[in-house]
Design a protein around this motif. Structure first.
Motif, PDB file in Angstrom:
ATOM      1  N   SER A   1      -1.443  -7.003 -16.199  1.00  0.00           N
ATOM      2  CA  SER A   1      -0.337  -7.366 -17.055  1.00  0.00           C
ATOM      3  C   SER A   1       0.033  -8.814 -16.877  1.00  0.00           C
ATOM      4  O   SER A   1      -0.407  -9.493 -15.970  1.00  0.00           O
ATOM      5  N   GLY A   2       0.938  -9.294 -17.761  1.00  0.00           N
ATOM      6  CA  GLY A   2       1.407 -10.655 -17.639  1.00  0.00           C
ATOM      7  C   GLY A   2       2.062 -10.898 -16.293  1.00  0.00           C
ATOM      8  O   GLY A   2       1.892 -11.939 -15.678  1.00  0.00           O
ATOM      9  N   ASN A   3       2.852  -9.916 -15.782  1.00  0.00           N
ATOM     10  CA  ASN A   3       3.486 -10.087 -14.486  1.00  0.00           C
ATOM     11  C   ASN A   3       2.460 -10.172 -13.374  1.00  0.00           C
ATOM     12  O   ASN A   3       2.588 -10.945 -12.446  1.00  0.00           O
ATOM     13  N   LYS A   4       1.435  -9.345 -13.436  1.00  0.00           N
ATOM     14  CA  LYS A   4       0.414  -9.363 -12.403  1.00  0.00           C
ATOM     15  C   LYS A   4      -0.350 -10.674 -12.415  1.00  0.00           C
ATOM     16  O   LYS A   4      -0.899 -11.093 -11.408  1.00  0.00           O
ATOM     17  N   MET A   5      -0.398 -11.328 -13.565  1.00  0.00           N
ATOM     18  CA  MET A   5      -1.112 -12.581 -13.664  1.00  0.00           C
ATOM     19  C   MET A   5      -0.249 -13.780 -13.314  1.00  0.00           C
ATOM     20  O   MET A   5      -0.723 -14.902 -13.290  1.00  0.00           O
ATOM     21  N   ALA A   6       1.049 -13.552 -13.026  1.00  0.00           N
ATOM     22  CA  ALA A   6       1.970 -14.673 -12.853  1.00  0.00           C
ATOM     23  C   ALA A   6       1.500 -15.639 -11.783  1.00  0.00           C
ATOM     24  O   ALA A   6       1.592 -16.856 -11.934  1.00  0.00           O
ATOM     25  N   GLY A   7       0.989 -15.105 -10.647  1.00  0.00           N
ATOM     26  CA  GLY A   7       0.546 -15.981  -9.573  1.00  0.00           C
ATOM     27  C   GLY A   7      -0.561 -16.913 -10.011  1.00  0.00           C
ATOM     28  O   GLY A   7      -0.504 -18.125  -9.786  1.00  0.00           O
ATOM     29  N   ILE A   8      -1.580 -16.388 -10.658  1.00  0.00           N
ATOM     30  CA  ILE A   8      -2.703 -17.208 -11.107  1.00  0.00           C
ATOM     31  C   ILE A   8      -2.272 -18.165 -12.210  1.00  0.00           C
ATOM     32  O   ILE A   8      -2.737 -19.294 -12.292  1.00  0.00           O
ATOM     33  N   GLN A   9      -1.343 -17.734 -13.069  1.00  0.00           N
ATOM     34  CA  GLN A   9      -0.921 -18.592 -14.167  1.00  0.00           C
ATOM     35  C   GLN A   9      -0.166 -19.825 -13.690  1.00  0.00           C
ATOM     36  O   GLN A   9      -0.009 -20.783 -14.436  1.00  0.00           O
ATOM     37  N   CYS A  10       0.304 -19.820 -12.433  1.00  0.00           N
ATOM     38  CA  CYS A  10       0.903 -21.045 -11.886  1.00  0.00           C
ATOM     39  C   CYS A  10      -0.102 -22.190 -11.935  1.00  0.00           C
ATOM     40  O   CYS A  10       0.270 -23.353 -12.055  1.00  0.00           O
ATOM     41  N   TRP A  11      -1.390 -21.834 -11.823  1.00  0.00           N
ATOM     42  CA  TRP A  11      -2.447 -22.850 -11.855  1.00  0.00           C
ATOM     43  C   TRP A  11      -3.099 -22.961 -13.231  1.00  0.00           C
ATOM     44  O   TRP A  11      -3.388 -24.054 -13.699  1.00  0.00           O
ATOM     45  N   LEU A  12      -3.337 -21.824 -13.880  1.00  0.00           N
ATOM     46  CA  LEU A  12      -4.077 -21.840 -15.141  1.00  0.00           C
ATOM     47  C   LEU A  12      -3.179 -21.991 -16.355  1.00  0.00           C
ATOM     48  O   LEU A  12      -3.652 -22.320 -17.437  1.00  0.00           O
TER      49      LEU A  12
ATOM     50  N   GLY B   1      -3.028 -21.476  -1.999  1.00  0.00           N
ATOM     51  CA  GLY B   1      -2.402 -20.262  -2.511  1.00  0.00           C
ATOM     52  C   GLY B   1      -3.180 -19.573  -3.614  1.00  0.00           C
ATOM     53  O   GLY B   1      -2.927 -18.407  -3.937  1.00  0.00           O
ATOM     54  N   PHE B   2      -4.140 -20.280  -4.207  1.00  0.00           N
ATOM     55  CA  PHE B   2      -4.867 -19.712  -5.341  1.00  0.00           C
ATOM     56  C   PHE B   2      -5.741 -18.537  -4.910  1.00  0.00           C
ATOM     57  O   PHE B   2      -5.831 -17.524  -5.612  1.00  0.00           O
ATOM     58  N   GLY B   3      -6.384 -18.649  -3.749  1.00  0.00           N
ATOM     59  CA  GLY B   3      -7.229 -17.561  -3.264  1.00  0.00           C
ATOM     60  C   GLY B   3      -6.441 -16.283  -3.049  1.00  0.00           C
ATOM     61  O   GLY B   3      -6.908 -15.187  -3.389  1.00  0.00           O
ATOM     62  N   GLN B   4      -5.226 -16.400  -2.508  1.00  0.00           N
ATOM     63  CA  GLN B   4      -4.381 -15.228  -2.290  1.00  0.00           C
ATOM     64  C   GLN B   4      -3.982 -14.598  -3.622  1.00  0.00           C
ATOM     65  O   GLN B   4      -3.971 -13.373  -3.767  1.00  0.00           O
ATOM     66  N   ALA B   5      -3.656 -15.442  -4.602  1.00  0.00           N
ATOM     67  CA  ALA B   5      -3.303 -14.923  -5.925  1.00  0.00           C
ATOM     68  C   ALA B   5      -4.485 -14.189  -6.554  1.00  0.00           C
ATOM     69  O   ALA B   5      -4.318 -13.149  -7.204  1.00  0.00           O
ATOM     70  N   MET B   6      -5.693 -14.710  -6.350  1.00  0.00           N
ATOM     71  CA  MET B   6      -6.895 -14.044  -6.851  1.00  0.00           C
ATOM     72  C   MET B   6      -7.070 -12.678  -6.200  1.00  0.00           C
ATOM     73  O   MET B   6      -7.361 -11.680  -6.867  1.00  0.00           O
ATOM     74  N   LEU B   7      -6.880 -12.607  -4.876  1.00  0.00           N
ATOM     75  CA  LEU B   7      -7.037 -11.344  -4.158  1.00  0.00           C
ATOM     76  C   LEU B   7      -6.025 -10.310  -4.649  1.00  0.00           C
ATOM     77  O   LEU B   7      -6.357  -9.133  -4.824  1.00  0.00           O
ATOM     78  N   GLU B   8      -4.792 -10.733  -4.865  1.00  0.00           N
ATOM     79  CA  GLU B   8      -3.760  -9.810  -5.335  1.00  0.00           C
ATOM     80  C   GLU B   8      -4.098  -9.278  -6.724  1.00  0.00           C
ATOM     81  O   GLU B   8      -3.918  -8.086  -7.013  1.00  0.00           O
ATOM     82  N   THR B   9      -4.600 -10.152  -7.585  1.00  0.00           N
ATOM     83  CA  THR B   9      -4.972  -9.735  -8.935  1.00  0.00           C
ATOM     84  C   THR B   9      -6.133  -8.753  -8.903  1.00  0.00           C
ATOM     85  O   THR B   9      -6.127  -7.723  -9.595  1.00  0.00           O
ATOM     86  N   LEU B  10      -7.144  -9.043  -8.091  1.00  0.00           N
ATOM     87  CA  LEU B  10      -8.297  -8.154  -7.984  1.00  0.00           C
ATOM     88  C   LEU B  10      -7.905  -6.808  -7.382  1.00  0.00           C
ATOM     89  O   LEU B  10      -8.421  -5.763  -7.788  1.00  0.00           O
ATOM     90  N   ALA B  11      -6.979  -6.813  -6.420  1.00  0.00           N
ATOM     91  CA  ALA B  11      -6.527  -5.561  -5.810  1.00  0.00           C
ATOM     92  C   ALA B  11      -5.813  -4.690  -6.835  1.00  0.00           C
ATOM     93  O   ALA B  11      -5.992  -3.463  -6.874  1.00  0.00           O
ATOM     94  N   THR B  12      -5.007  -5.315  -7.687  1.00  0.00           N
ATOM     95  CA  THR B  12      -4.303  -4.568  -8.725  1.00  0.00           C
ATOM     96  C   THR B  12      -5.284  -3.991  -9.730  1.00  0.00           C
ATOM     97  O   THR B  12      -5.157  -2.840 -10.167  1.00  0.00           O
ATOM     98  N   GLU B  13      -6.287  -4.786 -10.099  1.00  0.00           N
ATOM     99  CA  GLU B  13      -7.296  -4.312 -11.039  1.00  0.00           C
ATOM    100  C   GLU B  13      -8.075  -3.144 -10.447  1.00  0.00           C
ATOM    101  O   GLU B  13      -8.380  -2.168 -11.137  1.00  0.00           O
ATOM    102  N   LEU B  14      -8.384  -3.201  -9.157  1.00  0.00           N
ATOM    103  CA  LEU B  14      -9.095  -2.112  -8.493  1.00  0.00           C
ATOM    104  C   LEU B  14      -8.260  -0.836  -8.502  1.00  0.00           C
ATOM    105  O   LEU B  14      -8.783   0.264  -8.721  1.00  0.00           O
ATOM    106  N   ALA B  15      -6.949  -0.966  -8.283  1.00  0.00           N
ATOM    107  CA  ALA B  15      -6.069   0.204  -8.306  1.00  0.00           C
ATOM    108  C   ALA B  15      -6.066   0.853  -9.685  1.00  0.00           C
ATOM    109  O   ALA B  15      -6.061   2.087  -9.808  1.00  0.00           O
ATOM    110  N   GLU B  16      -6.093   0.036 -10.738  1.00  0.00           N
ATOM    111  CA  GLU B  16      -6.118   0.578 -12.093  1.00  0.00           C
ATOM    112  C   GLU B  16      -7.442   1.287 -12.376  1.00  0.00           C
ATOM    113  O   GLU B  16      -7.476   2.314 -13.058  1.00  0.00           O
TER     114      GLU B  16
END
Length: 229
Positions: free
Chosen positions: A2-13, A119-134
């Motif tokens: 979701s947009g919220n789950k992407m918030a961390g990565i969107q700080c950069w992108l 911080g970008f690597g951590q944001a990537m890990l969090e996003t991938l973890a959420t995607e794996l849960a889905e």
């Protein structure tokens, strides 16, 4: 995602409003284009040189089964990134399901961000973890739930996404066809249509048109999805 789950990565992108991404003191230009329904962003075994950010519309990612059936793995919505797991080639097909705008971001940008932004690597890990849960939730749905439970679960996922993004959790926009929903849930188009009709007859939903569904009784729909009806 979701947009919220992407918030961390969107700080950069960013959110796609600009065609530039800032890395340190320099800027990298990205590209954006409009797609018509059923155009492909990529096909299986194509070399992966970019990731994609959905700006509007919906993209379905799928593989073809040996018997010729299509299995849609997931849907990507505005704000989502496709391909952040990175591999040399795409392991699935990416098809636009309705009129969409998609931003193309070179993989090299991701590599540079990983090297220069702690911080970008951590944001990537969090996003991938959420995607794996889905994905795990989807596997449970495919393997254990009845047809009507699968359809109810699908509607609830969109409802919860709306809620996370500050939208109306009772009003659902479904740009995908009944056939595409079936390919996602492992059901035939007839089974999807029949069970949507059952939910309507039961007073749990109201079908305004082929792309819009209104949830009338959210608690009972949740009970049904959990197998407690």
């Amino acid at each position: 995602m979701s947009g919220n789950k992407m918030a961390g990565i969107q700080c950069w992108l960013g959110d796609g409003q600009s065609d530039q991404i800032r890395i340190g003191h320099s800027f990298t230009v990205t590209s954006e284009r409009a797609f018509e329904p059923h155009e492909h962003l990529f096909k299986i075994n194509d070399m992966q040189s970019h990731i994609y950010q959905v700006l509007s519309g919906v993209v379905g990612v799928y593989n073809m089964l040996p018997d010729g059936r299509r299995q849609i793995v997931t849907f990507y919505y505005p704000g989502d990134l496709i391909g952040i797991e990175e591999s040399e080639s795409w392991r699935y097909h990416g098809e636009v399901l309705c009129r969409s705008r998609v931003r193309s971001i070179p993989i090299t940008i991701i590599d540079r961000l990983l090297e220069t932004e702690p911080g970008f690597g951590q944001a990537m890990l969090e996003t991938l973890a959420t995607e794996l849960a889905e994905i795990r939730e989807q596997l449970l749905s495919l393997g254990q739930k009845s047809a009507i439970e699968k359809v109810a679960t699908f509607l609830l996922r969109i409802s919860r996404r709306n809620l996370r993004e500050g939208g109306n959790q009772h009003s659902l926009y479904l740009p995908m066809t009944r056939s595409e929903i079936g390919d996602y849930l492992g059901l035939t188009i007839e089974t999807v249509s029949r069970n949507i009709s059952k939910l309507k007859t039961s007073g749990l939903i109201h079908v305004l048109n082929k792309n819009t569904v209104q949830i009338l009784d959210l608690p009972k729909l949740e009970e049904l999805a959990d197998g407690n009806s």
